[in-house]
Design a protein around this motif. Structure first.
Motif, PDB file in Angstrom:
ATOM      1  N   ARG A 183      53.522 -80.320  13.470  1.00 41.36           N
ATOM      2  CA  ARG A 183      52.099 -80.466  13.770  1.00 41.36           C
ATOM      3  C   ARG A 183      51.354 -81.159  12.626  1.00 41.36           C
ATOM      4  O   ARG A 183      50.516 -82.031  12.868  1.00 41.36           O
ATOM      5  CB  ARG A 183      51.482 -79.102  14.076  1.00 41.36           C
ATOM      6  N   GLU A 184      51.668 -80.793  11.392  1.00 43.29           N
ATOM      7  CA  GLU A 184      51.009 -81.458  10.260  1.00 43.29           C
ATOM      8  C   GLU A 184      51.371 -82.942  10.202  1.00 43.29           C
ATOM      9  O   GLU A 184      50.521 -83.792   9.944  1.00 43.29           O
ATOM     10  CB  GLU A 184      51.357 -80.749   8.952  1.00 43.29           C
ATOM     11  N   ARG A 185      52.643 -83.260  10.485  1.00 42.40           N
ATOM     12  CA  ARG A 185      53.067 -84.651  10.512  1.00 42.40           C
ATOM     13  C   ARG A 185      52.366 -85.383  11.666  1.00 42.40           C
ATOM     14  O   ARG A 185      51.942 -86.542  11.526  1.00 42.40           O
ATOM     15  CB  ARG A 185      54.588 -84.733  10.666  1.00 42.40           C
ATOM     16  N   ALA A 186      52.206 -84.705  12.791  1.00 42.18           N
ATOM     17  CA  ALA A 186      51.530 -85.301  13.944  1.00 42.18           C
ATOM     18  C   ALA A 186      50.054 -85.581  13.631  1.00 42.18           C
ATOM     19  O   ALA A 186      49.521 -86.631  14.006  1.00 42.18           O
ATOM     20  CB  ALA A 186      51.661 -84.375  15.155  1.00 42.18           C
ATOM     21  N   TRP A 187      49.389 -84.667  12.932  1.00 39.73           N
ATOM     22  CA  TRP A 187      47.989 -84.911  12.552  1.00 39.73           C
ATOM     23  C   TRP A 187      47.887 -86.107  11.603  1.00 39.73           C
ATOM     24  O   TRP A 187      46.968 -86.920  11.730  1.00 39.73           O
ATOM     25  CB  TRP A 187      47.375 -83.676  11.925  1.00 39.73           C
ATOM     26  N   ASP A 188      48.820 -86.201  10.667  1.00 37.65           N
ATOM     27  CA  ASP A 188      48.832 -87.363   9.766  1.00 37.65           C
ATOM     28  C   ASP A 188      49.029 -88.651  10.568  1.00 37.65           C
ATOM     29  O   ASP A 188      48.383 -89.666  10.297  1.00 37.65           O
ATOM     30  CB  ASP A 188      49.925 -87.233   8.709  1.00 37.65           C
ATOM     31  N   ALA A 189      49.920 -88.605  11.557  1.00 34.97           N
ATOM     32  CA  ALA A 189      50.190 -89.784  12.386  1.00 34.97           C
ATOM     33  C   ALA A 189      48.951 -90.204  13.170  1.00 34.97           C
ATOM     34  O   ALA A 189      48.708 -91.404  13.361  1.00 34.97           O
ATOM     35  CB  ALA A 189      51.356 -89.499  13.337  1.00 34.97           C
ATOM     36  N   LEU A 190      48.154 -89.244  13.602  1.00 39.03           N
ATOM     37  CA  LEU A 190      46.927 -89.579  14.342  1.00 39.03           C
ATOM     38  C   LEU A 190      46.004 -90.465  13.516  1.00 39.03           C
ATOM     39  O   LEU A 190      45.329 -91.346  14.051  1.00 39.03           O
ATOM     40  CB  LEU A 190      46.170 -88.311  14.727  1.00 39.03           C
ATOM     41  N   ARG A 191      45.995 -90.231  12.224  1.00 36.51           N
ATOM     42  CA  ARG A 191      45.104 -91.013  11.358  1.00 36.51           C
ATOM     43  C   ARG A 191      45.570 -92.455  11.193  1.00 36.51           C
ATOM     44  O   ARG A 191      44.846 -93.273  10.633  1.00 36.51           O
ATOM     45  CB  ARG A 191      44.942 -90.325  10.006  1.00 36.51           C
ATOM     46  N   THR A 192      46.766 -92.784  11.722  1.00 37.12           N
ATOM     47  CA  THR A 192      47.254 -94.164  11.677  1.00 37.12           C
ATOM     48  C   THR A 192      46.965 -94.919  12.970  1.00 37.12           C
ATOM     49  O   THR A 192      47.165 -96.137  13.016  1.00 37.12           O
ATOM     50  CB  THR A 192      48.775 -94.217  11.403  1.00 37.12           C
ATOM     51  N   VAL A 193      46.517 -94.215  14.008  1.00 38.51           N
ATOM     52  CA  VAL A 193      46.208 -94.873  15.283  1.00 38.51           C
ATOM     53  C   VAL A 193      44.897 -95.640  15.111  1.00 38.51           C
ATOM     54  O   VAL A 193      43.873 -95.059  14.765  1.00 38.51           O
ATOM     55  CB  VAL A 193      46.104 -93.850  16.438  1.00 38.51           C
ATOM     56  N   LYS A 194      44.963 -96.919  15.341  1.00 40.64           N
ATOM     57  CA  LYS A 194      43.811 -97.785  15.090  1.00 40.64           C
ATOM     58  C   LYS A 194      42.743 -97.655  16.175  1.00 40.64           C
ATOM     59  O   LYS A 194      43.070 -97.502  17.352  1.00 40.64           O
ATOM     60  CB  LYS A 194      44.272 -99.225  14.998  1.00 40.64           C
ATOM     61  N   PRO A 195      41.469 -97.725  15.777  1.00 43.90           N
ATOM     62  CA  PRO A 195      40.389 -97.721  16.765  1.00 43.90           C
ATOM     63  C   PRO A 195      40.568 -98.885  17.745  1.00 43.90           C
ATOM     64  O   PRO A 195      40.984 -99.978  17.359  1.00 43.90           O
ATOM     65  CB  PRO A 195      39.121 -97.939  15.926  1.00 43.90           C
ATOM     66  N   GLY A 196      40.271 -98.618  19.000  1.00 46.10           N
ATOM     67  CA  GLY A 196      40.396 -99.656  20.017  1.00 46.10           C
ATOM     68  C   GLY A 196      41.806 -99.865  20.509  1.00 46.10           C
ATOM     69  O   GLY A 196      42.048-100.717  21.362  1.00 46.10           O
ATOM     70  N   GLU A 197      42.757 -99.085  19.972  1.00 44.69           N
ATOM     71  CA  GLU A 197      44.161 -99.217  20.367  1.00 44.69           C
ATOM     72  C   GLU A 197      44.754 -97.846  20.688  1.00 44.69           C
ATOM     73  O   GLU A 197      45.688 -97.386  20.024  1.00 44.69           O
ATOM     74  CB  GLU A 197      44.968 -99.878  19.248  1.00 44.69           C
ATOM     75  N   PRO A 198      44.205 -97.149  21.706  1.00 43.58           N
ATOM     76  CA  PRO A 198      44.716 -95.817  22.018  1.00 43.58           C
ATOM     77  C   PRO A 198      46.209 -95.856  22.366  1.00 43.58           C
ATOM     78  O   PRO A 198      46.721 -96.889  22.810  1.00 43.58           O
ATOM     79  CB  PRO A 198      43.877 -95.367  23.219  1.00 43.58           C
ATOM     80  N   VAL A 199      46.876 -94.743  22.117  1.00 46.26           N
ATOM     81  CA  VAL A 199      48.306 -94.631  22.395  1.00 46.26           C
ATOM     82  C   VAL A 199      48.541 -93.530  23.424  1.00 46.26           C
ATOM     83  O   VAL A 199      47.731 -92.619  23.571  1.00 46.26           O
ATOM     84  CB  VAL A 199      49.116 -94.325  21.108  1.00 46.26           C
ATOM     85  N   SER A 200      49.665 -93.620  24.106  1.00 52.30           N
ATOM     86  CA  SER A 200      50.043 -92.576  25.059  1.00 52.30           C
ATOM     87  C   SER A 200      50.590 -91.370  24.290  1.00 52.30           C
ATOM     88  O   SER A 200      50.950 -91.477  23.116  1.00 52.30           O
ATOM     89  CB  SER A 200      51.114 -93.094  26.018  1.00 52.30           C
ATOM     90  N   TYR A 201      50.656 -90.239  24.971  1.00 60.36           N
ATOM     91  CA  TYR A 201      51.236 -89.050  24.334  1.00 60.36           C
ATOM     92  C   TYR A 201      52.684 -89.309  23.928  1.00 60.36           C
ATOM     93  O   TYR A 201      53.131 -88.853  22.881  1.00 60.36           O
ATOM     94  CB  TYR A 201      51.139 -87.831  25.266  1.00 60.36           C
ATOM     95  N   ALA A 202      53.426 -90.086  24.731  1.00 61.36           N
ATOM     96  CA  ALA A 202      54.815 -90.406  24.391  1.00 61.36           C
ATOM     97  C   ALA A 202      54.873 -91.264  23.122  1.00 61.36           C
ATOM     98  O   ALA A 202      55.689 -91.013  22.230  1.00 61.36           O
ATOM     99  CB  ALA A 202      55.496 -91.117  25.554  1.00 61.36           C
ATOM    100  N   ALA A 203      54.015 -92.254  23.026  1.00 65.05           N
ATOM    101  CA  ALA A 203      53.979 -93.096  21.824  1.00 65.05           C
ATOM    102  C   ALA A 203      53.545 -92.275  20.614  1.00 65.05           C
ATOM    103  O   ALA A 203      54.047 -92.476  19.501  1.00 65.05           O
ATOM    104  CB  ALA A 203      53.040 -94.281  22.037  1.00 65.05           C
ATOM    105  N   TYR A 204      52.629 -91.369  20.828  1.00 63.38           N
ATOM    106  CA  TYR A 204      52.163 -90.494  19.749  1.00 63.38           C
ATOM    107  C   TYR A 204      53.304 -89.613  19.242  1.00 63.38           C
ATOM    108  O   TYR A 204      53.480 -89.441  18.036  1.00 63.38           O
ATOM    109  CB  TYR A 204      50.979 -89.669  20.238  1.00 63.38           C
TER     110      TYR A 204
END
Length: 166
Positions: free
Chosen positions: A88-109
């Motif tokens: 979960r902590e790694r997943a939260w860190d990964a969220l901060r790399t998702v660029k604005p205007g470029e949403p990702v799917s749950y699978a990509a996340y």
């Protein structure tokens, strides 16, 4: 004994409240006027023993105002503190790399978080994210682009995605 501070400000999509540790790290945040909706989201090991209201939270309040005014990157450098399990902590860190205007799917996340098979765990990380906006769980959508859930409502999620669209 740890102290944290909170503040609520008006935004274009309703009240936004943040809970911030003494050192300026965001412990919880979201589109609510009720601080108690946020304090229950803070991990017990991070929960402050004292909570005081402040009119302004400095860099955090400034970043929230700038974000809602159109400066999307204003929230990127704000420090966030959340505790949970390793994935979960790694997943939260990964969220901060998702660029604005470029949403990702749950699978990509799930892939960004290091485990492509952990789609449900990735979705749970979004659901348990205490620091909305600063950890942009709103940038994760269902395969095909459907919004999916959002603690602060799908109307808020839609506004955020539209606000960030390039």
């Amino acid at each position: 004994m740890s102290t944290a501070h909170w503040s609520t400000m008006d935004t274009r999509i309703g009240p936004f409240t943040a809970v911030v540790a003494d050192d300026g790290a965001v412990l919880a945040s979201g589109w609510t006027g009720e601080v108690t909706e946020l304090t229950t989201l803070i991990a017990p090991s991070l929960a402050p023993s004292e909570l005081t209201e402040k009119r302004d939270l400095g860099a955090v309040s400034d970043a929230v105002r700038r974000y809602h005014a159109g400066e999307i990157g204003a929230v990127d450098d704000i420090v966030v503190r959340q505790k949970s399990g390793e994935f979960r902590e790694r997943a939260w860190d990964a969220l901060r790399t998702v660029k604005p205007g470029e949403p990702v799917s749950y699978a990509a996340y799930a892939t960004l978080a290091g485990n492509p098979a952990a789609v449900r765990a990735a979705a749970a990380a979004c659901a348990k994210n205490a620091a909305a906006l600063f950890v942009p769980c709103h940038r994760v959508v269902r395969t095909g682009g459907a919004l999916g859930g959002f603690r602060w409502g799908t109307d808020v999620k839609r506004w955020l995605l539209d606000h960030e669209a390039v």
